[in-house]
Design a protein around this motif. Structure first.
Motif, PDB file in Angstrom:
ATOM      1  N   THR A  47       0.828  -1.205   0.000  1.00  0.00           N
ATOM      2  CA  THR A  47       0.000   0.000   0.000  1.00  0.00           C
ATOM      3  C   THR A  47       0.865   1.257   0.000  1.00  0.00           C
ATOM      4  O   THR A  47       2.042   1.229   0.362  1.00  0.00           O
ATOM      5  CB  THR A  47      -0.935   0.032   1.218  1.00  0.00           C
TER       6      THR A  47
ATOM      7  N   SER B 198       0.841   5.616   0.990  1.00  0.00           N
ATOM      8  CA  SER B 198       0.218   6.717   1.724  1.00  0.00           C
ATOM      9  C   SER B 198       0.962   7.987   1.340  1.00  0.00           C
ATOM     10  O   SER B 198       1.811   7.969   0.439  1.00  0.00           O
ATOM     11  CB  SER B 198       0.271   6.469   3.237  1.00  0.00           C
TER      12      SER B 198
ATOM     13  N   SER C  22      -4.579  15.970   3.196  1.00  0.00           N
ATOM     14  CA  SER C  22      -4.669  14.624   3.750  1.00  0.00           C
ATOM     15  C   SER C  22      -5.587  13.769   2.891  1.00  0.00           C
ATOM     16  O   SER C  22      -6.258  14.259   1.980  1.00  0.00           O
ATOM     17  CB  SER C  22      -5.209  14.663   5.186  1.00  0.00           C
TER      18      SER C  22
ATOM     19  N   SER D 191      -4.517   7.559  -0.360  1.00  0.00           N
ATOM     20  CA  SER D 191      -4.097   6.174  -0.150  1.00  0.00           C
ATOM     21  C   SER D 191      -4.067   5.475  -1.502  1.00  0.00           C
ATOM     22  O   SER D 191      -4.761   5.878  -2.445  1.00  0.00           O
ATOM     23  CB  SER D 191      -5.042   5.437   0.815  1.00  0.00           C
ATOM     24  N   GLY D 192      -3.257   4.457  -1.588  1.00  0.00           N
ATOM     25  CA  GLY D 192      -3.131   3.736  -2.852  1.00  0.00           C
ATOM     26  C   GLY D 192      -2.489   2.380  -2.646  1.00  0.00           C
ATOM     27  O   GLY D 192      -2.200   1.970  -1.521  1.00  0.00           O
ATOM     28  N   THR D 193      -2.281   1.690  -3.734  1.00  0.00           N
ATOM     29  CA  THR D 193      -1.622   0.383  -3.710  1.00  0.00           C
ATOM     30  C   THR D 193      -0.601   0.318  -4.835  1.00  0.00           C
ATOM     31  O   THR D 193      -0.630   1.131  -5.772  1.00  0.00           O
ATOM     32  CB  THR D 193      -2.639  -0.763  -3.891  1.00  0.00           C
TER      33      THR D 193
ATOM     34  N   THR E  31      -6.602   4.563  -4.385  1.00  0.00           N
ATOM     35  CA  THR E  31      -7.863   4.144  -3.775  1.00  0.00           C
ATOM     36  C   THR E  31      -8.601   5.327  -3.143  1.00  0.00           C
ATOM     37  O   THR E  31      -9.822   5.305  -3.020  1.00  0.00           O
ATOM     38  CB  THR E  31      -7.627   3.057  -2.711  1.00  0.00           C
ATOM     39  N   ASP E  32      -7.867   6.367  -2.727  1.00  0.00           N
ATOM     40  CA  ASP E  32      -8.471   7.605  -2.232  1.00  0.00           C
ATOM     41  C   ASP E  32      -7.556   8.744  -2.644  1.00  0.00           C
ATOM     42  O   ASP E  32      -6.377   8.764  -2.276  1.00  0.00           O
ATOM     43  CB  ASP E  32      -8.634   7.562  -0.711  1.00  0.00           C
TER      44      ASP E  32
ATOM     45  N   GLY F 235      -7.602  11.955  -1.879  1.00  0.00           N
ATOM     46  CA  GLY F 235      -7.297  12.990  -0.902  1.00  0.00           C
ATOM     47  C   GLY F 235      -7.513  14.387  -1.453  1.00  0.00           C
ATOM     48  O   GLY F 235      -8.114  14.580  -2.514  1.00  0.00           O
TER      49      GLY F 235
ATOM     50  N   ASP G 187       4.380   2.016   2.159  1.00  0.00           N
ATOM     51  CA  ASP G 187       4.120   1.580   3.531  1.00  0.00           C
ATOM     52  C   ASP G 187       4.793   0.237   3.840  1.00  0.00           C
ATOM     53  O   ASP G 187       4.726  -0.704   3.044  1.00  0.00           O
ATOM     54  CB  ASP G 187       2.608   1.426   3.763  1.00  0.00           C
TER      55      ASP G 187
END
Length: 215
Positions: free
Chosen positions: A76, A78, A85, A88-90, A105-106, A108, A119
């Motif tokens: 993942t 960040s 803020s 998030s991702g992969t 995935t988000d 922000g 991460d």
């Protein structure tokens, strides 16, 4: 002369029958039209509510792999910094543990580019790094069909500030059905808005329209 009077009476009688037939036809048409109007008025309109109406003016929408590194496993992502803020991702790797792709995935919301963090890298993993290459305006919204009317997806339009009319189907291509049934909630993520600023979002379908302020 008697024959002339008889013929004249026949003509008058025939004319009156024609007039009567036309009058009946007009009445039938008006009655049918009135019934259609009543039927239309008795059909309920769709109703729905907007549950989410968010706008991100600095959403992270694209990354680049600066160094694929070695020794990584799928994991993942960040972000830190960037005066914002939420990101998030992969990422995925190949057989050598080098990063080959990423997914957000988000997105922000940031006022400047944040630093992307890998991460919990496994022991021995080295040099992998990614960075932000694009931040744009993104609108996230969802609405729920709160009525009893089944609404075809193709008949729902979405607007930003009363402009940008776009079919829902173009914004939510992964819908499970061609129809939105009572109780169904539909979510969209509207990208491709450059860095524009909008204040409200509207959903419209079959005579019903709802609007909510973007926050």
């Amino acid at each position: 002369m008697g024959a002339s009077v008889g013929i004249g009476g026949l003509i008058v009688g025939t004319s009156m029958m024609v007039v009567f037939a036309l009058a009946v036809n007009v009445i039938d048409i008006r009655v049918d039209s009135s019934l259609d109007t009543l039927d239309s008025a008795s059909e309920p309109l769709p109703t729905f509510t907007i549950d989410v109406a968010d706008i991100s003016l600095g959403a992270v929408t694209s990354l680049q792999i600066d160094d694929a590194g070695t020794g990584y496993t799928d994991g993942t992502l960040s972000a830190i910094g960037g005066s914002g803020s939420g990101f998030s991702g992969t990422y995925t790797v190949n057989s050598s543990g080098s990063i080959t792709s990423w997914s957000i995935t988000d997105h922000g919301d940031y006022s400047s580019d944040p630093i992307i963090v890998i991460d919990n890298p496994p022991p021995g993993a080295t040099n992998g790094s990614l960075s932000v290459i694009q931040r744009t305006t993104v609108v996230d919204a969802s609405f729920t069909n709160t009525g009893s009317v089944i609404v075809p997806v193709e008949e729902v339009w979405v607007f930003l500030d009363g402009q940008e009319p776009t079919k829902l189907a173009a914004l939510a291509p992964s819908l499970p059905s061609d129809n939105i049934y009572s109780g169904d909630t539909v979510s969209i993520e509207w990208r491709g808005l450059s860095n524009a600023v909008f204040e409200k979002i509207s959903f419209s379908a079959n005579g019903c329209s709802v609007t909510r302020a973007l926050v």
